[in-house]
Design a protein around this motif. Structure first.
Motif, PDB file in Angstrom:
ATOM      1  N   PHE A 220      27.368  28.319  19.753  1.00 26.83           N
ATOM      2  CA  PHE A 220      26.132  28.434  20.515  1.00 26.83           C
ATOM      3  C   PHE A 220      26.223  29.595  21.502  1.00 26.83           C
ATOM      4  O   PHE A 220      25.360  30.482  21.536  1.00 26.83           O
ATOM      5  CB  PHE A 220      25.866  27.106  21.238  1.00 26.83           C
ATOM      6  CG  PHE A 220      24.765  27.178  22.240  1.00 26.83           C
ATOM      7  CD1 PHE A 220      23.457  27.368  21.825  1.00 26.83           C
ATOM      8  CD2 PHE A 220      25.026  27.047  23.595  1.00 26.83           C
ATOM      9  CE1 PHE A 220      22.431  27.438  22.743  1.00 26.83           C
ATOM     10  CE2 PHE A 220      24.011  27.116  24.519  1.00 26.83           C
ATOM     11  CZ  PHE A 220      22.717  27.311  24.096  1.00 26.83           C
ATOM     12  N   ILE A 223      26.280  32.982  19.604  1.00 25.21           N
ATOM     13  CA  ILE A 223      24.997  33.471  19.106  1.00 25.21           C
ATOM     14  C   ILE A 223      24.148  34.035  20.245  1.00 25.21           C
ATOM     15  O   ILE A 223      23.560  35.117  20.130  1.00 25.21           O
ATOM     16  CB  ILE A 223      24.230  32.336  18.388  1.00 25.21           C
ATOM     17  CG1 ILE A 223      24.967  31.906  17.134  1.00 25.21           C
ATOM     18  CG2 ILE A 223      22.820  32.773  18.047  1.00 25.21           C
ATOM     19  CD1 ILE A 223      24.987  32.932  16.042  1.00 25.21           C
ATOM     20  N   VAL A 224      24.117  33.311  21.359  1.00 27.36           N
ATOM     21  CA  VAL A 224      23.294  33.767  22.483  1.00 27.36           C
ATOM     22  C   VAL A 224      23.826  35.102  23.015  1.00 27.36           C
ATOM     23  O   VAL A 224      23.071  36.048  23.225  1.00 27.36           O
ATOM     24  CB  VAL A 224      23.257  32.697  23.590  1.00 27.36           C
ATOM     25  CG1 VAL A 224      22.545  33.227  24.814  1.00 27.36           C
ATOM     26  CG2 VAL A 224      22.564  31.450  23.077  1.00 27.36           C
ATOM     27  N   ALA A 227      23.126  37.987  20.542  1.00 31.27           N
ATOM     28  CA  ALA A 227      21.758  38.483  20.646  1.00 31.27           C
ATOM     29  C   ALA A 227      21.595  39.330  21.902  1.00 31.27           C
ATOM     30  O   ALA A 227      20.906  40.358  21.890  1.00 31.27           O
ATOM     31  CB  ALA A 227      20.780  37.311  20.669  1.00 31.27           C
ATOM     32  N   LEU A 262      22.014  35.219  30.644  1.00 28.68           N
ATOM     33  CA  LEU A 262      22.332  34.410  29.467  1.00 28.68           C
ATOM     34  C   LEU A 262      23.462  33.437  29.779  1.00 28.68           C
ATOM     35  O   LEU A 262      23.465  32.293  29.334  1.00 28.68           O
ATOM     36  CB  LEU A 262      22.745  35.304  28.298  1.00 28.68           C
ATOM     37  CG  LEU A 262      21.700  36.271  27.788  1.00 28.68           C
ATOM     38  CD1 LEU A 262      22.213  37.001  26.571  1.00 28.68           C
ATOM     39  CD2 LEU A 262      20.439  35.508  27.436  1.00 28.68           C
ATOM     40  N   PHE A 265      22.164  30.479  31.488  1.00 27.87           N
ATOM     41  CA  PHE A 265      21.485  29.618  30.518  1.00 27.87           C
ATOM     42  C   PHE A 265      22.489  28.783  29.718  1.00 27.87           C
ATOM     43  O   PHE A 265      22.345  27.567  29.582  1.00 27.87           O
ATOM     44  CB  PHE A 265      20.646  30.491  29.587  1.00 27.87           C
ATOM     45  CG  PHE A 265      20.142  29.796  28.354  1.00 27.87           C
ATOM     46  CD1 PHE A 265      19.083  28.913  28.419  1.00 27.87           C
ATOM     47  CD2 PHE A 265      20.728  30.027  27.118  1.00 27.87           C
ATOM     48  CE1 PHE A 265      18.619  28.269  27.292  1.00 27.87           C
ATOM     49  CE2 PHE A 265      20.267  29.390  25.984  1.00 27.87           C
ATOM     50  CZ  PHE A 265      19.213  28.520  26.068  1.00 27.87           C
ATOM     51  N   LEU A 268      24.051  26.063  31.846  1.00 31.48           N
ATOM     52  CA  LEU A 268      23.133  24.942  32.072  1.00 31.48           C
ATOM     53  C   LEU A 268      23.131  23.994  30.882  1.00 31.48           C
ATOM     54  O   LEU A 268      23.354  22.785  31.020  1.00 31.48           O
ATOM     55  CB  LEU A 268      21.724  25.485  32.335  1.00 31.48           C
ATOM     56  CG  LEU A 268      20.578  24.485  32.200  1.00 31.48           C
ATOM     57  CD1 LEU A 268      20.639  23.478  33.323  1.00 31.48           C
ATOM     58  CD2 LEU A 268      19.237  25.197  32.205  1.00 31.48           C
ATOM     59  N   ILE A 269      22.905  24.558  29.689  1.00 33.08           N
ATOM     60  CA  ILE A 269      22.829  23.723  28.490  1.00 33.08           C
ATOM     61  C   ILE A 269      24.165  23.003  28.258  1.00 33.08           C
ATOM     62  O   ILE A 269      24.209  21.819  27.956  1.00 33.08           O
ATOM     63  CB  ILE A 269      22.485  24.592  27.260  1.00 33.08           C
ATOM     64  CG1 ILE A 269      21.130  25.283  27.462  1.00 33.08           C
ATOM     65  CG2 ILE A 269      22.478  23.771  25.988  1.00 33.08           C
ATOM     66  CD1 ILE A 269      19.945  24.394  27.296  1.00 33.08           C
ATOM     67  N   VAL A 330      20.742  24.264  39.518  1.00 35.24           N
ATOM     68  CA  VAL A 330      19.886  24.957  38.552  1.00 35.24           C
ATOM     69  C   VAL A 330      18.421  24.810  38.938  1.00 35.24           C
ATOM     70  O   VAL A 330      17.651  25.776  38.915  1.00 35.24           O
ATOM     71  CB  VAL A 330      20.105  24.388  37.145  1.00 35.24           C
ATOM     72  CG1 VAL A 330      19.314  25.197  36.147  1.00 35.24           C
ATOM     73  CG2 VAL A 330      21.566  24.373  36.805  1.00 35.24           C
ATOM     74  N   THR A 334      15.710  27.733  39.752  1.00 35.02           N
ATOM     75  CA  THR A 334      14.470  27.913  39.003  1.00 35.02           C
ATOM     76  C   THR A 334      13.280  27.898  39.949  1.00 35.02           C
ATOM     77  O   THR A 334      12.351  28.696  39.840  1.00 35.02           O
ATOM     78  CB  THR A 334      14.298  26.776  37.973  1.00 35.02           C
ATOM     79  OG1 THR A 334      15.556  26.498  37.398  1.00 35.02           O
ATOM     80  CG2 THR A 334      13.312  27.152  36.906  1.00 35.02           C
TER      81      THR A 334
ATOM     82  N   PHE B 121       3.971  24.235  35.567  1.00 30.37           N
ATOM     83  CA  PHE B 121       5.363  24.548  35.869  1.00 30.37           C
ATOM     84  C   PHE B 121       6.133  23.282  36.237  1.00 30.37           C
ATOM     85  O   PHE B 121       7.256  23.064  35.779  1.00 30.37           O
ATOM     86  CB  PHE B 121       5.417  25.566  37.007  1.00 30.37           C
ATOM     87  CG  PHE B 121       6.790  25.790  37.551  1.00 30.37           C
ATOM     88  CD1 PHE B 121       7.724  26.523  36.832  1.00 30.37           C
ATOM     89  CD2 PHE B 121       7.157  25.267  38.788  1.00 30.37           C
ATOM     90  CE1 PHE B 121       8.989  26.729  37.334  1.00 30.37           C
ATOM     91  CE2 PHE B 121       8.420  25.464  39.292  1.00 30.37           C
ATOM     92  CZ  PHE B 121       9.340  26.196  38.574  1.00 30.37           C
ATOM     93  N   ILE B 125       9.498  21.627  34.488  1.00 28.89           N
ATOM     94  CA  ILE B 125      10.712  21.238  35.195  1.00 28.89           C
ATOM     95  C   ILE B 125      11.042  19.776  34.912  1.00 28.89           C
ATOM     96  O   ILE B 125      12.190  19.408  34.664  1.00 28.89           O
ATOM     97  CB  ILE B 125      10.541  21.454  36.720  1.00 28.89           C
ATOM     98  CG1 ILE B 125      10.467  22.947  37.029  1.00 28.89           C
ATOM     99  CG2 ILE B 125      11.694  20.826  37.488  1.00 28.89           C
ATOM    100  CD1 ILE B 125      11.755  23.689  36.780  1.00 28.89           C
ATOM    101  N   ARG B 131      15.288  16.356  29.578  1.00 23.57           N
ATOM    102  CA  ARG B 131      16.188  16.879  28.550  1.00 23.57           C
ATOM    103  C   ARG B 131      17.633  16.596  28.923  1.00 23.57           C
ATOM    104  O   ARG B 131      18.482  16.438  28.061  1.00 23.57           O
ATOM    105  CB  ARG B 131      15.928  18.389  28.407  1.00 23.57           C
ATOM    106  CG  ARG B 131      17.043  19.259  27.852  1.00 23.57           C
ATOM    107  CD  ARG B 131      17.097  19.200  26.340  1.00 23.57           C
ATOM    108  NE  ARG B 131      18.014  20.185  25.760  1.00 23.57           N
ATOM    109  CZ  ARG B 131      19.347  20.059  25.768  1.00 23.57           C
ATOM    110  NH1 ARG B 131      19.919  19.036  26.347  1.00 23.57           N
ATOM    111  NH2 ARG B 131      20.094  20.977  25.190  1.00 23.57           N
ATOM    112  N   LEU B 287      17.824  29.918  18.817  1.00 19.61           N
ATOM    113  CA  LEU B 287      18.838  29.732  19.853  1.00 19.61           C
ATOM    114  C   LEU B 287      18.646  30.721  20.980  1.00 19.61           C
ATOM    115  O   LEU B 287      18.897  30.422  22.131  1.00 19.61           O
ATOM    116  CB  LEU B 287      20.234  29.923  19.261  1.00 19.61           C
ATOM    117  CG  LEU B 287      20.779  28.770  18.450  1.00 19.61           C
ATOM    118  CD1 LEU B 287      22.133  29.126  17.893  1.00 19.61           C
ATOM    119  CD2 LEU B 287      20.906  27.548  19.333  1.00 19.61           C
ATOM    120  N   THR B 288      18.208  31.945  20.610  1.00 21.59           N
ATOM    121  CA  THR B 288      18.110  32.976  21.638  1.00 21.59           C
ATOM    122  C   THR B 288      16.748  32.969  22.310  1.00 21.59           C
ATOM    123  O   THR B 288      16.620  33.471  23.413  1.00 21.59           O
ATOM    124  CB  THR B 288      18.369  34.354  21.019  1.00 21.59           C
ATOM    125  OG1 THR B 288      17.543  34.468  19.868  1.00 21.59           O
ATOM    126  CG2 THR B 288      19.798  34.494  20.617  1.00 21.59           C
ATOM    127  N   ALA B 291      16.796  31.463  25.635  1.00 18.74           N
ATOM    128  CA  ALA B 291      17.662  32.166  26.568  1.00 18.74           C
ATOM    129  C   ALA B 291      17.042  33.455  27.073  1.00 18.74           C
ATOM    130  O   ALA B 291      17.042  33.737  28.262  1.00 18.74           O
ATOM    131  CB  ALA B 291      18.981  32.479  25.882  1.00 18.74           C
TER     132      ALA B 291
END
Lengths: 343, 294
Positions: A220, A223-224, A227, A262, A265, A268-269, A330, A334, B121, B125, B131, B287-288, B291
């Motif tokens: 994961f 890939i990020v 890219a 990135l 990100f 976080l995930i 996080v 945001t 927004f 959040i 999630r 996936l990207t 991001a």
């Protein structure tokens, strides 16, 4: 978009989320304040060859009736939270008084089921997450230099560990490191120790689970990052080269800062996903050496004799609190970004 | 000129890079290859006490079955243990989850992308917080009510639960895809007299498929790979593949049964393999997508 139109568009999605994500969280909190009914006892006269005795017996019918009437069980307040299987305040107090030093105290605390699971979950999260980012970045740098023809197949193979069902992926590794499996017997041969079994020792089990974690999630990050590498501005790179920056300096001062968002990100995930580590413990049958918060909730829920909803509820609430603490930085970030955009 | 300079590397660096990439490819690919090959052997070869090369040549397999390869594991899993039923259940669950989550998700994601209000927004959040919830904590909230209302054990229950758990991710992803579709497109349709829904139906739907396909892939993976929900909310008869494989493990200590599990594992991995083969580009872009857009 008008408020009314927005409302109708989002409604179906919102209803499912409220019903099956928000309500369960409330339901879990309510459950955690209750505990299973005690069995109803009745006094019966039991007559045998040696005379009659008064005995206490479980009244199965009455117990079932009580359970039927109030399935939640009886109110227990915060009792479940403080008992031995959760925060265990009494046990910790005792351990503090009786222990000879910090090490002794820690070992006593880590014998308590909740703290044992918490220790593994946190260790897993904070070891696997940075390793995933590091490995992902290194693989991305490596693959980026490959000739175009073999990039596609490389990415294909790289995706496998991530896409494959976690339970299945960890099973595949588990069979290989079995004492009779290919990796297990190779390790025995390398260390010249025919009794070496990765399953038997807790430290090795922890390491194994974390190796699985990195193996599963590195694609994961790869890939990020990969890219991201495609979008590194060519002019900046060229300018850095003209200024005489070495390869290492270019990576350090041009590529890394470019990939910073990135990285946030991915972190976080990964924090969210690693904190819920569960499947590998099931497939590695590792519960003797390592349990996670998710695993002890699962264990309460699938008991063969009875299920402990109160206990599962309390652990769930504590887990949710843990996730919230992890998320706060996080969310604050945001929030700030969004407000800056508006201003 | 640029690429010339970039590609001039010291030989040492080249060796390190190739070594690293090669090591990774072996680590990522070999376990699957090994298990695939081993699934056609008997247990005595796949878990060889004597010599690991037995698994390559199938020494015990030759003795026990007369051939180098055997389909016994597959026969045991699919026929004896009725793995086909689990596969059927999985297909029902997966197809339903994908269709329902995409329907709800496109409507919601579109609204979130076009709203521009502050509450949109806040909703995003909230979805992010949802999630992050470990699935098992949610499941422990479902079980008791589902038992009470006799909803436990049925496929539709598991489907709707997975749709809900999937929604936050689906919303985020489709929201960022819809942001990429120019606003002018649907707004000009509305100037021409369409209602918002007509504009969505006739202008947006025809151009949204790349995003929907990518999101659908990830919904598919979530439903297909799920263990937590399916293992706790489905009865024995309605079990899907992943909990079925887990339950093989409990009863596999006797000779031969481990190979049922190995065969089942390979069978369950095969569709994923095909999926990557055909949709590699979409998976990578999906996936990207999250991001790159923050």
């Amino acid at each position: 978009m008008k408020n009314r139109t927005f409302f109708w568009f989002i409604l179906p999605s919102l209803i499912t989320m409220l019903l099956f994500i928000a309500l369960p969280i409330i339901s879990v909190a309510v459950q955690s304040l209750h505990i299973e009914h005690e069995a109803v006892m009745v006094e019966v006269k039991n007559c045998g060859p040696f005379g009659c005795k008064q005995e206490l017996q479980v009244d199965v019918e009455e117990t079932a009736k009580l359970k039927q009437e109030r399935p939640l069980g009886q109110f227990n307040g915060l009792g479940t939270y403080t008992n031995r299987n959760h925060l265990a305040f009494t046990e910790i107090g005792l351990a503090w008084q009786s222990s000879t030093g910090v090490v002794d105290f820690m070992s006593k605390v880590l014998n308590l089921p909740f703290y044992r699971a918490l220790a593994f979950t946190l260790t897993y999260t904070f070891v696997v997450t940075p390793l995933v980012v590091t490995f992902g970045f290194m693989i991305a740098l490596g693959v980026n230099t490959l000739p175009k023809k073999i990039k596609g197949p490389t990415i294909f193979i790289s995706l496998l560990p991530m896409i494959v069902t976690p339970l299945i992926g960890s099973l595949i590794l588990f069979w290989m490191i079995d004492a009779n499996g290919i990796l297990g017997s190779t390790l025995q041969w390398i260390f010249e120790d025919p009794d070496l079994s990765l399953k038997a020792s807790p430290p090795l089990t922890w390491i194994m689970l974390m190796v699985y974690g990195v193996w599963h999630s590195a694609p994961f990050a790869f890939i990020v990052f990969y890219a991201g590498l495609q979008t590194v501005p060519a002019e900046t790179m060229e300018a850095a080269m003209i200024d005489g920056a070495s390869r290492w300096e270019r990576t350090r001062y041009v590529v890394l800062p470019h990939l910073m968002p990135l990285t946030v990100f991915i972190l976080l995930i990964q924090l969210m996903d690693n904190f819920r580590v569960f499947e590998p413990i099931v497939s590695f049958s590792a519960q003797a050496s390592a349990t996670s918060l998710s695993w002890i909730i699962y264990n309460d829920l699938v008991g063969t004799e009875s299920q402990f909803f109160g206990s599962a509820g309390a652990t769930s609430v504590l887990t949710i609190i843990g996730v919230s603490i992890l998320l706060i930085p996080v969310l604050v970030r945001t929030w700030r970004d969004f407000n800056q955009k508006v201003v | 000129m640029m690429s010339d300079i970039v590609h001039r590397r010291s030989p040492l660096l080249n060796i390190i890079i190739w070594g690293l990439v090669l090591a990774w490819i072996v680590a990522a690919g070999f376990p699957f290859l090994w298990t695939l090959w081993g699934s056609f052997k008997v247990q005595g070869d796949f878990f060889s006490k004597a010599d690991w090369t037995n698994a390559l040549y199938g020494v015990r397999t030759q003795i026990e079955t007369g051939g180098v390869l055997t389909g016994k594991g597959y026969h045991g899993a699919w026929v004896t243990q009725e793995f086909w039923l689990a596969a059927l259940n999985t297909s029902i669950v997966v197809v339903s989850v994908v269709v329902i989550s995409l329907t709800l998700g496109t409507l919601g994601g579109y609204a979130l992308a076009r709203s521009g209000k502050k509450y949109a927004f806040y909703l995003l959040i909230l979805a992010l917080v949802f999630r992050a919830m470990p699935h098992i904590t949610l499941v422990s909230g479902y079980l008791l009510p589902f038992f009470e209302w006799n909803l436990w054990g049925h496929l539709p229950t598991a489907i709707i639960v997975m749709v809900a758990i999937n929604q936050p991710f689906t919303l985020w992803m489709l929201h960022s895809f819809f942001l990429n579709i120019p606003k002018d497109l649907d707004e000009s349709a509305m100037v021409d007299g369409c209602t918002r829904f007509q504009a969505f139906r006739h202008v947006i739907v025809p151009v949204m498929w790349p995003g929907v396909v990518t999101t659908g892939l990830f919904s598919f993976l979530l439903a297909y790979n799920d263990f937590t929900v399916t293992a706790t909310l489905l009865s024995q008869a309605n079990q899907t593949m992943v909990p079925k494989i887990a339950s093989f493990l409990g009863t596999t200590q006797t000779e031969g049964n481990v190979m049922f599990a190995v065969a089942a594992v390979v069978s369950a991995t095969a569709p994923l393999f095909v999926l990557i083969l055909f949709f590699q580009r979409q998976i990578v872009s999906g996936l990207t997508a999250g991001a790159v857009k923050g």
